[in-house]
Design a protein around this motif. Structure first.
Motif, short mmCIF file in Angstrom:
data_model
loop_
_atom_site.label_atom_id
_atom_site.label_comp_id
_atom_site.label_asym_id
_atom_site.label_seq_id
_atom_site.Cartn_x
_atom_site.Cartn_y
_atom_site.Cartn_z
N PHE A 178 51.52 21.96 25.08
CA PHE A 178 50.59 22.12 23.96
C PHE A 178 51.25 21.69 22.65
N PRO A 179 51.65 20.43 22.51
CA PRO A 179 52.37 20.00 21.32
C PRO A 179 51.46 19.89 20.11
N GLY A 180 52.07 19.81 18.95
CA GLY A 180 51.30 19.62 17.72
C GLY A 180 51.88 20.42 16.58
N PRO A 181 51.85 19.89 15.38
CA PRO A 181 52.43 20.58 14.23
C PRO A 181 51.72 21.86 13.86
N SER A 182 50.46 22.02 14.29
CA SER A 182 49.73 23.22 13.92
C SER A 182 49.83 24.31 14.98
N LYS A 183 50.64 24.07 16.01
CA LYS A 183 50.85 25.12 17.00
C LYS A 183 51.69 26.22 16.37
N ALA A 184 51.22 27.46 16.41
CA ALA A 184 51.95 28.54 15.77
C ALA A 184 51.99 29.81 16.61
N THR A 185 51.65 29.73 17.89
CA THR A 185 51.69 30.89 18.76
C THR A 185 52.59 30.60 19.95
N ARG A 186 53.11 31.64 20.54
CA ARG A 186 53.94 31.47 21.72
C ARG A 186 53.06 31.17 22.93
N ALA A 187 53.60 30.40 23.86
CA ALA A 187 52.88 30.08 25.09
C ALA A 187 53.60 30.73 26.25
N TYR A 188 52.92 31.68 26.91
CA TYR A 188 53.51 32.40 28.03
C TYR A 188 52.96 31.85 29.35
N LEU A 189 53.84 31.52 30.26
CA LEU A 189 53.46 31.08 31.59
C LEU A 189 53.51 32.28 32.54
N HIS A 190 52.69 32.24 33.59
CA HIS A 190 52.64 33.36 34.53
C HIS A 190 52.66 32.85 35.97
N LYS A 191 53.44 33.53 36.80
CA LYS A 191 53.50 33.18 38.21
C LYS A 191 52.20 33.59 38.89
N GLU A 192 51.64 32.66 39.67
CA GLU A 192 50.39 32.96 40.35
C GLU A 192 50.52 34.18 41.26
N ALA A 193 51.65 34.29 41.94
CA ALA A 193 51.86 35.42 42.85
C ALA A 193 51.81 36.75 42.11
N ASP A 194 52.35 36.76 40.87
CA ASP A 194 52.32 37.99 40.07
C ASP A 194 50.90 38.36 39.68
N VAL A 195 50.11 37.35 39.29
CA VAL A 195 48.72 37.61 38.90
C VAL A 195 47.93 38.14 40.10
N ILE A 196 48.11 37.53 41.26
CA ILE A 196 47.40 37.97 42.47
C ILE A 196 47.81 39.39 42.84
N LYS A 197 49.08 39.70 42.68
CA LYS A 197 49.57 41.05 43.00
C LYS A 197 48.88 42.09 42.13
N ILE A 198 48.70 41.78 40.84
CA ILE A 198 48.00 42.70 39.94
C ILE A 198 46.56 42.88 40.39
N LEU A 199 45.89 41.78 40.70
CA LEU A 199 44.50 41.85 41.13
C LEU A 199 44.36 42.67 42.42
N ASN A 200 45.25 42.43 43.36
CA ASN A 200 45.22 43.19 44.62
C ASN A 200 45.41 44.68 44.38
N SER A 201 46.29 45.03 43.45
CA SER A 201 46.57 46.44 43.17
C SER A 201 45.36 47.15 42.58
N GLN A 202 44.43 46.36 42.00
CA GLN A 202 43.23 46.92 41.40
C GLN A 202 42.01 46.83 42.32
N GLY A 203 42.26 46.48 43.58
CA GLY A 203 41.19 46.46 44.58
C GLY A 203 40.41 45.16 44.64
N PHE A 204 41.02 44.06 44.20
CA PHE A 204 40.37 42.75 44.23
C PHE A 204 41.09 41.82 45.20
N THR A 205 40.33 40.95 45.81
CA THR A 205 40.91 39.91 46.67
C THR A 205 40.46 38.54 46.17
N ILE A 206 41.30 37.54 46.39
CA ILE A 206 40.99 36.19 45.91
C ILE A 206 39.93 35.55 46.80
#
Length: 227
Positions: A178-206
């Motif tokens: 996300f390049p550009g001189p007006s970029k002023a926020t941090r960009a956080y990447l997330h592991k797909e496995a971690d996101v799925i684990k959270i969803l599963n813990s809340q009773g959701f399946t992909i």
């Protein structure tokens, strides 16, 4: 930097220089090549979600568009008859979304906009959708945020996020993400496995998943349903 600081930076950014930049990206006016690439990528993500929903009877379905931006998803959902609650942390983004909805929809009775951060969303909805917002949340806060969004959904949650892969981590490290001189926020990447684990813990399946990939835009999309 803690989450409160991140939220303040994101809110201030999208109410100032960030608003002007992203309003152009999400519009149809002239932009530079990088912005056009991001515009096309984001639109592909929106269209993927709309295609997933097209077989449902959206008429009257309650949908929360969490982090609605300028209404790129909320407006076509409302046009299809869904009852949409759309929120964003940026007051300017919400005002722009309202203006676009008024210009594009004959009737906006089934579309409600609010200036609100994700953590303070309340209510129950058939479906909760949150596109390209996780990039503003570090992992610890992403766990809390995703869990909260799950609590709002009676049936389905659709998320998109920038996936944490070796290639994208390298791009981020060298400053090409996300390049550009007006970029002023941090960009956080997330592991797909971690996101799925959270969803599963809340009773959701992909149920479905997709990937949008352009030169400067990368978004993993997951559709999760209550088990």
């Amino acid at each position: 930097m803690n989450v409160a600081d991140d939220k303040t930076i994101v809110k201030d950014y999208f109410n100032s220089t960030g608003f002007d930049r992203w309003r152009r990206i999400y519009g149809d006016g002239e932009v530079n090549k990088v912005q056009l690439d991001i515009r096309n990528g984001h639109q592909q993500t929106v269209e993927t979600v709309l295609n997933w929903l097209q077989d449902d009877n959206l008429a009257g379905m309650s949908i929360c568009d969490a982090g609605c931006g300028v209404g790129s998803l909320s407006i076509p959902l409302a046009q299809a008859g869904a009852k949409v609650f759309a929120s964003d942390i940026s007051e300017k983004m919400v005002e722009e979304a309202k203006d676009r909805a008024a210009a594009e929809l004959a009737n906006t009775d089934n579309l409600t906009f609010a200036v609100q951060d994700l953590e303070h969303l309340s209510g129950k909805y058939h479906s909760v959708i949150c596109l390209d917002v996780l990039i503003h949340y570090p992992q610890a806060q992403a766990v809390e945020m995703i869990s909260h969004l799950c609590s709002l959904s009676e049936s389905r949650l659709i998320l998109s996020f920038a996936p944490k892969t070796p290639a994208l981590s390298l791009l981020k490290k060298i400053g090409s993400f996300f390049p550009g001189p007006s970029k002023a926020t941090r960009a956080y990447l997330h592991k797909e496995a971690d996101v799925i684990k959270i969803l599963n813990s809340q009773g959701f399946t992909i149920q479905r998943q997709a990937m949008t990939r352009t030169r400067f835009y990368f978004s993993r999309i997951l559709e999760a349903v209550r088990s």
